[in-house]
Design a protein around this motif. Structure first.
Motif, PDB file in Angstrom:
ATOM      1  N   VAL A  39       0.862  -1.177   0.000  1.00 46.19           N
ATOM      2  CA  VAL A  39       0.000   0.000   0.000  1.00 46.19           C
ATOM      3  C   VAL A  39       0.898   1.227   0.000  1.00 46.19           C
ATOM      4  N   LEU A  40       0.690   2.088  -0.982  1.00 45.41           N
ATOM      5  CA  LEU A  40       1.498   3.302  -1.090  1.00 45.41           C
ATOM      6  C   LEU A  40       0.585   4.514  -0.969  1.00 45.41           C
ATOM      7  N   LEU A  41       0.869   5.368  -0.016  1.00 42.84           N
ATOM      8  CA  LEU A  41       0.091   6.572   0.227  1.00 42.84           C
ATOM      9  C   LEU A  41       0.775   7.760  -0.443  1.00 42.84           C
ATOM     10  N   VAL A  42       0.028   8.477  -1.289  1.00 42.52           N
ATOM     11  CA  VAL A  42       0.535   9.666  -1.980  1.00 42.52           C
ATOM     12  C   VAL A  42      -0.558  10.728  -1.983  1.00 42.52           C
ATOM     13  N   ASN A  43      -0.207  11.921  -2.462  1.00 39.59           N
ATOM     14  CA  ASN A  43      -1.254  12.928  -2.660  1.00 39.59           C
ATOM     15  C   ASN A  43      -1.577  13.019  -4.152  1.00 39.59           C
ATOM     16  N   HIS A  44      -2.702  13.669  -4.450  1.00 37.82           N
ATOM     17  CA  HIS A  44      -3.142  13.760  -5.845  1.00 37.82           C
ATOM     18  C   HIS A  44      -2.091  14.434  -6.728  1.00 37.82           C
ATOM     19  N   HIS A  45      -1.445  15.460  -6.207  1.00 37.49           N
ATOM     20  CA  HIS A  45      -0.445  16.179  -7.007  1.00 37.49           C
ATOM     21  C   HIS A  45       0.649  15.225  -7.474  1.00 37.49           C
ATOM     22  N   LEU A  46       1.167  14.416  -6.563  1.00 36.30           N
ATOM     23  CA  LEU A  46       2.237  13.482  -6.919  1.00 36.30           C
ATOM     24  C   LEU A  46       1.720  12.417  -7.890  1.00 36.30           C
ATOM     25  N   PHE A  47       0.508  11.913  -7.645  1.00 36.16           N
ATOM     26  CA  PHE A  47      -0.047  10.896  -8.535  1.00 36.16           C
ATOM     27  C   PHE A  47      -0.160  11.419  -9.963  1.00 36.16           C
ATOM     28  N   PHE A  48      -0.708  12.621 -10.115  1.00 34.99           N
ATOM     29  CA  PHE A  48      -0.909  13.144 -11.462  1.00 34.99           C
ATOM     30  C   PHE A  48       0.389  13.657 -12.085  1.00 34.99           C
ATOM     31  N   ALA A  49       1.347  14.045 -11.277  1.00 37.80           N
ATOM     32  CA  ALA A  49       2.670  14.379 -11.819  1.00 37.80           C
ATOM     33  C   ALA A  49       3.299  13.124 -12.418  1.00 37.80           C
ATOM     34  N   ASP A  50       3.140  11.994 -11.728  1.00 37.24           N
ATOM     35  CA  ASP A  50       3.644  10.730 -12.249  1.00 37.24           C
ATOM     36  C   ASP A  50       2.938  10.370 -13.556  1.00 37.24           C
ATOM     37  N   LEU A  51       1.630  10.518 -13.583  1.00 35.20           N
ATOM     38  CA  LEU A  51       0.865  10.215 -14.790  1.00 35.20           C
ATOM     39  C   LEU A  51       1.314  11.090 -15.968  1.00 35.20           C
ATOM     40  N   ALA A  52       1.544  12.366 -15.697  1.00 35.10           N
ATOM     41  CA  ALA A  52       2.010  13.278 -16.752  1.00 35.10           C
ATOM     42  C   ALA A  52       3.385  12.874 -17.259  1.00 35.10           C
ATOM     43  N   MET A  53       4.277  12.476 -16.344  1.00 36.43           N
ATOM     44  CA  MET A  53       5.619  12.044 -16.749  1.00 36.43           C
ATOM     45  C   MET A  53       5.555  10.776 -17.593  1.00 36.43           C
ATOM     46  N   ARG A  54       4.699   9.856 -17.207  1.00 37.04           N
ATOM     47  CA  ARG A  54       4.581   8.597 -17.941  1.00 37.04           C
ATOM     48  C   ARG A  54       4.051   8.821 -19.358  1.00 37.04           C
ATOM     49  N   THR A  55       3.132   9.769 -19.505  1.00 38.01           N
ATOM     50  CA  THR A  55       2.535   9.980 -20.822  1.00 38.01           C
ATOM     51  C   THR A  55       3.375  10.891 -21.708  1.00 38.01           C
ATOM     52  N   SER A  56       4.126  11.822 -21.095  1.00 37.19           N
ATOM     53  CA  SER A  56       4.907  12.749 -21.919  1.00 37.19           C
ATOM     54  C   SER A  56       6.313  12.238 -22.212  1.00 37.19           C
ATOM     55  N   ARG A  57       6.862  11.474 -21.303  1.00 33.67           N
ATOM     56  CA  ARG A  57       8.225  10.954 -21.494  1.00 33.67           C
ATOM     57  C   ARG A  57       8.213   9.461 -21.215  1.00 33.67           C
ATOM     58  N   ALA A  58       8.248   8.667 -22.230  1.00 38.99           N
ATOM     59  CA  ALA A  58       8.199   7.213 -22.073  1.00 38.99           C
ATOM     60  C   ALA A  58       9.309   6.737 -21.150  1.00 38.99           C
ATOM     61  N   GLY A  59       8.944   5.915 -20.184  1.00 43.64           N
ATOM     62  CA  GLY A  59       9.917   5.326 -19.275  1.00 43.64           C
ATOM     63  C   GLY A  59      10.249   6.160 -18.062  1.00 43.64           C
ATOM     64  N   VAL A  60       9.762   7.400 -17.990  1.00 40.08           N
ATOM     65  CA  VAL A  60      10.039   8.240 -16.824  1.00 40.08           C
ATOM     66  C   VAL A  60       8.854   8.133 -15.880  1.00 40.08           C
ATOM     67  N   GLU A  61       9.132   7.723 -14.666  1.00 38.21           N
ATOM     68  CA  GLU A  61       8.056   7.579 -13.693  1.00 38.21           C
ATOM     69  C   GLU A  61       8.537   7.971 -12.307  1.00 38.21           C
ATOM     70  N   ILE A  62       7.592   8.387 -11.493  1.00 38.05           N
ATOM     71  CA  ILE A  62       7.874   8.763 -10.112  1.00 38.05           C
ATOM     72  C   ILE A  62       7.428   7.638  -9.184  1.00 38.05           C
ATOM     73  N   LEU A  63       6.257   7.081  -9.475  1.00 33.80           N
ATOM     74  CA  LEU A  63       5.659   6.040  -8.646  1.00 33.80           C
ATOM     75  C   LEU A  63       5.969   4.662  -9.225  1.00 33.80           C
ATOM     76  N   PRO A  64       6.035   3.658  -8.352  1.00 30.86           N
ATOM     77  CA  PRO A  64       6.268   2.304  -8.855  1.00 30.86           C
ATOM     78  C   PRO A  64       5.026   1.763  -9.569  1.00 30.86           C
ATOM     79  N   GLU A  65       5.205   0.673 -10.298  1.00 32.39           N
ATOM     80  CA  GLU A  65       4.071   0.016 -10.941  1.00 32.39           C
ATOM     81  C   GLU A  65       3.058  -0.384  -9.874  1.00 32.39           C
ATOM     82  N   HIS A  66       1.780  -0.331 -10.238  1.00 28.67           N
ATOM     83  CA  HIS A  66       0.724  -0.642  -9.274  1.00 28.67           C
ATOM     84  C   HIS A  66      -0.447  -1.276  -9.999  1.00 28.67           C
TER      85      HIS A  66
END
Length: 191
Positions: free
Chosen positions: A157-184
């Motif tokens: 179980v990983l606890l994050v805030n919405h800002h971090l979650f959506f920053a990760d989503l933006a990184m994943r979609t704009s730059r292939a292979g760049v992620e902040i959060l682990p696979e889930h």
């Protein structure tokens, strides 16, 4: 193993967090819980997750990951200590408290040290992506961001805030292979 969406609404104090945490833990999937408020994050981390582990006897690992700017940077802190220059004169009085905390902390999480929200000097002490040298840093292995991300990568179980979650989503979609959060496997959005 069907996948779907659930939207649930209930009044305050009805136990919504436990209602979603129990099945999340029992699913044995890696689940991210994303929240909007610090108050809810603190409730989950300090009360609800320990309750599930200790009082309910559920066996799982949990981690709490924040944005980089919430973590003390060992390299920047060492550099700052050589010639402390404060953003505001009255901020200097808090430096001894920060130095003592930095020597003791296991997480480097700013919330552990009692600083005003508007403590401007923190920007010179925190782990920003612009200043981070990654694996080239002398403190990489001890780095609080590195350690927090390693714990996050292993957590059920990983606890994050919405800002971090959506920053990760933006990184994943704009730059292939760049992620902040682990696979889930699943995400729970609360508030």
């Amino acid at each position: 193993s069907a996948r779907g969406y659930l939207v649930a609404e209930a009044g305050a104090g009805t136990g919504k967090t436990l209602a979603y945490l129990v099945p999340a833990v029992l699913s044995r999937r890696r689940v991210i819980v994303s929240t909007a408020t610090k108050t809810l994050q603190e409730q989950l981390w300090g009360k609800d997750l320990p309750l599930l582990r200790d009082a309910c006897g559920l066996d799982f690992s949990a981690a709490y990951l924040k944005g980089r700017s919430n973590y003390y940077c060992l390299a920047r802190g060492e550099e700052f200590a050589r010639a402390p220059t404060f953003a505001a004169r009255d901020e200097a009085a808090l430096w001894p408290r920060i130095e003592a905390w930095a020597r003791e902390t296991a997480t480097g999480d700013r919330s552990e040290v009692d600083l005003p929200d508007q403590y401007l000097t923190w920007k010179d002490l925190s782990a920003t992506s612009e200043s981070c040298t990654g694996r080239e840093c002398l403190f990489y292995e001890e780095c609080f961001v590195t350690r927090a991300r390693a714990l996050a990568a292993e957590a059920d179980v990983l606890l994050v805030n919405h800002h971090l979650f959506f920053a990760d989503l933006a990184m994943r979609t704009s730059r292939a292979g760049v992620e902040i959060l682990p696979e889930h496997d699943a995400v729970i959005f609360d508030e």
